[in-house]
Design an enzyme around this catalytic site. Structure first.
Site, mmCIF file in Angstrom:
data_model
loop_
_atom_site.group_PDB
_atom_site.id
_atom_site.type_symbol
_atom_site.label_atom_id
_atom_site.label_comp_id
_atom_site.label_asym_id
_atom_site.label_seq_id
_atom_site.Cartn_x
_atom_site.Cartn_y
_atom_site.Cartn_z
ATOM 1 N N HIS A 22 11.768 0.871 1.437
ATOM 2 C CA HIS A 22 11.177 -0.428 1.932
ATOM 3 C C HIS A 22 9.815 -0.439 3.422
ATOM 4 O O HIS A 22 9.594 -1.486 3.401
ATOM 5 C CB HIS A 22 12.102 -1.450 2.207
ATOM 6 N N ARG A 23 11.111 1.194 3.669
ATOM 7 C CA ARG A 23 10.030 1.433 5.538
ATOM 8 C C ARG A 23 8.595 2.427 4.519
ATOM 9 O O ARG A 23 7.485 2.595 5.783
ATOM 10 C CB ARG A 23 10.997 2.014 6.202
ATOM 11 N N GLY A 24 8.956 2.483 2.848
ATOM 12 C CA GLY A 24 7.224 3.393 2.978
ATOM 13 C C GLY A 24 6.163 2.323 3.189
ATOM 14 O O GLY A 24 6.377 1.337 2.369
ATOM 15 N N VAL A 60 4.885 2.054 -0.484
ATOM 16 C CA VAL A 60 4.286 1.260 -1.322
ATOM 17 C C VAL A 60 5.180 -0.052 -0.941
ATOM 18 O O VAL A 60 5.855 -0.905 -1.143
ATOM 19 C CB VAL A 60 5.069 2.016 -2.273
ATOM 20 N N TYR A 64 7.221 17.746 -7.255
ATOM 21 C CA TYR A 64 7.644 16.474 -7.676
ATOM 22 C C TYR A 64 7.097 16.260 -8.645
ATOM 23 O O TYR A 64 8.057 15.062 -8.862
ATOM 24 C CB TYR A 64 6.231 15.743 -5.998
ATOM 25 N N ASN A 107 -3.135 7.737 -6.690
ATOM 26 C CA ASN A 107 -3.555 8.057 -5.552
ATOM 27 C C ASN A 107 -3.524 6.669 -4.743
ATOM 28 O O ASN A 107 -4.418 5.339 -5.147
ATOM 29 C CB ASN A 107 -4.376 8.639 -5.176
ATOM 30 N N LEU A 108 -2.596 6.243 -4.007
ATOM 31 C CA LEU A 108 -2.741 5.027 -3.433
ATOM 32 C C LEU A 108 -2.853 5.155 -1.681
ATOM 33 O O LEU A 108 -3.266 6.286 -1.151
ATOM 34 C CB LEU A 108 -0.826 4.470 -3.210
ATOM 35 N N HIS A 130 -1.589 12.447 2.358
ATOM 36 C CA HIS A 130 -2.148 12.811 1.834
ATOM 37 C C HIS A 130 -3.673 12.893 2.510
ATOM 38 O O HIS A 130 -3.955 12.507 2.639
ATOM 39 C CB HIS A 130 -2.414 11.426 0.225
ATOM 40 N N ARG A 150 -8.829 12.138 10.817
ATOM 41 C CA ARG A 150 -9.666 13.646 11.005
ATOM 42 C C ARG A 150 -10.932 12.658 11.605
ATOM 43 O O ARG A 150 -11.420 13.293 12.545
ATOM 44 C CB ARG A 150 -9.720 14.260 9.965
#
Length: 322
Positions: free
Chosen positions: A16-18, A20, A143, A172-173, A186, A194
């Site tokens: 839940h901390r990521g 998604v 992965y 890709n999110l 990513h 950047r």
């Protein structure tokens, strides 16, 4: 119609901390979930790599629904540098959680993977049935193999035991809560950082990895969260389903969009010594669209909102860079 209601019972959102997991929690809260029905644990409270800890957690909490967004993730550099960690950590987390969920009566388990599970030279757009039909992209093989194992665990437990364990493969999110590490992130968050720093520092050139020709599909994480809750509300969900937009953009075009969004008006150069990864990645989303879901957030709007979130996180000191 998209299922816009809360799933029944207590819901455990793993990770839940990521980016998604946090989006799933936000969506559940928007739908009015009671605090008592939402289960979360951070890594200091539950290490998903430890089987005994995971089984004790499931035994104590008995969640009715699991949305499994926990994973060790990263971009090309991270996947190339730490392949042993990527395969071990993700394999163990998936196996421990799926087996414990079965043992302790979880009715619904939704496992999240990634479209990197598909062959490097998969047909475009990539349909679900191209899984295991060719070699994987070498830069993220570790992965991908772990995620394939997780989705196959769900499929076989469903076949053998009749449980509604199923999987979703997001493209890709991007969006709020992304990882902006300068090397391990990513492509989208790496570019946002950047270009932002180039504007801040008054630089007249930004170098982008690779040739710029690979094409990628990007889904806003809030669209994904809606899609995942939709899937766990389906009576008979697909074993495996893509979640994406069905449209793509070249890395060069993405760089130009982010440059415009951040206000960078200098030169964009390509470092062709860096790897490109898979040449084209676009998902076939016919299956999930047939269940009543489709994305809502267009790329220009999503990038603008993501940059606004990046600025807020930067100013508050809450920027994620791991």
């Amino acid at each position: 119609m998209t299922s816009e209601q809360l799933p029944k019972g207590r819901i455990y959102v793993a990770g839940h901390r990521g980016m998604v997991g946090a989006a799933v929690v936000r969506h559940l809260q928007q739908l009015g979930i009671d605090d008592d029905d939402l289960i979360t644990r951070d890594r200091s409270e539950l290490n998903l790599i430890r089987q005994a800890d995971v089984e004790s957690f499931f035994d104590a909490e008995r969640p009715d629904v699991v949305v499994f967004a926990a994973a060790k993730v990263g971009g090309i550099h991270a996947n190339n540098t730490y392949p042993a960690e990527f395969i071990y950590d993700n394999l163990m987390m998936a196996a421990n959680a799926i087996h414990a969920a079965y043992r302790f009566g979880t009715a619904r388990f939704l496992f999240l993977g990634s479209t990197c599970i598909y062959p490097r030279m998969a047909p475009q757009p990539m349909p679900e049935d191209c899984l295991l039909t060719g070699p994987l992209e070498s830069t993220n093989e570790a992965y991908a193999l772990a995620k394939i194992s997780g989705l196959k665990l769900c499929e076989h437990y469903r076949t053998q035991y009749g449980v509604k364990f199923h999987s979703a493969m997001p493209t890709n999110l991007y969006g709020p809560g992304d990882n902006y590490h300068p090397e391990n992130s990513h492509v989208m968050p790496a570019m946002i950082r950047r270009f932002h720093e180039a504007v801040r520092d008054g630089l007249d050139e930004v170098v982008v990895w690779g040739t710029g020709t690979p094409r990628r599909e990007f889904l806003h994480v809030d669209d994904l969260a809606r899609g995942l809750i939709h899937l766990v509300n389906l009576d008979q969900p697909p074993n495996l389903v893509n979640v994406g937009t069905g449209t793509d953009i070249s890395i060069r075009e993405l760089a130009e969009l982010i440059a415009e969004t951040t206000g960078f008006d200098g030169k964009i150069s390509q470092d062709t010594s860096k790897p490109d990864g898979t040449p084209v990645k676009r998902t076939n989303i016919d299956l999930i669209k047939s269940t009543g879901w489709q994305p809502r957030i267009d790329l220009e709007t999503g990038v603008r909102k993501t940059y606004e979130d990046f600025l807020r996180a930067s100013q508050s000191g809450a920027l994620r860079a791991v």
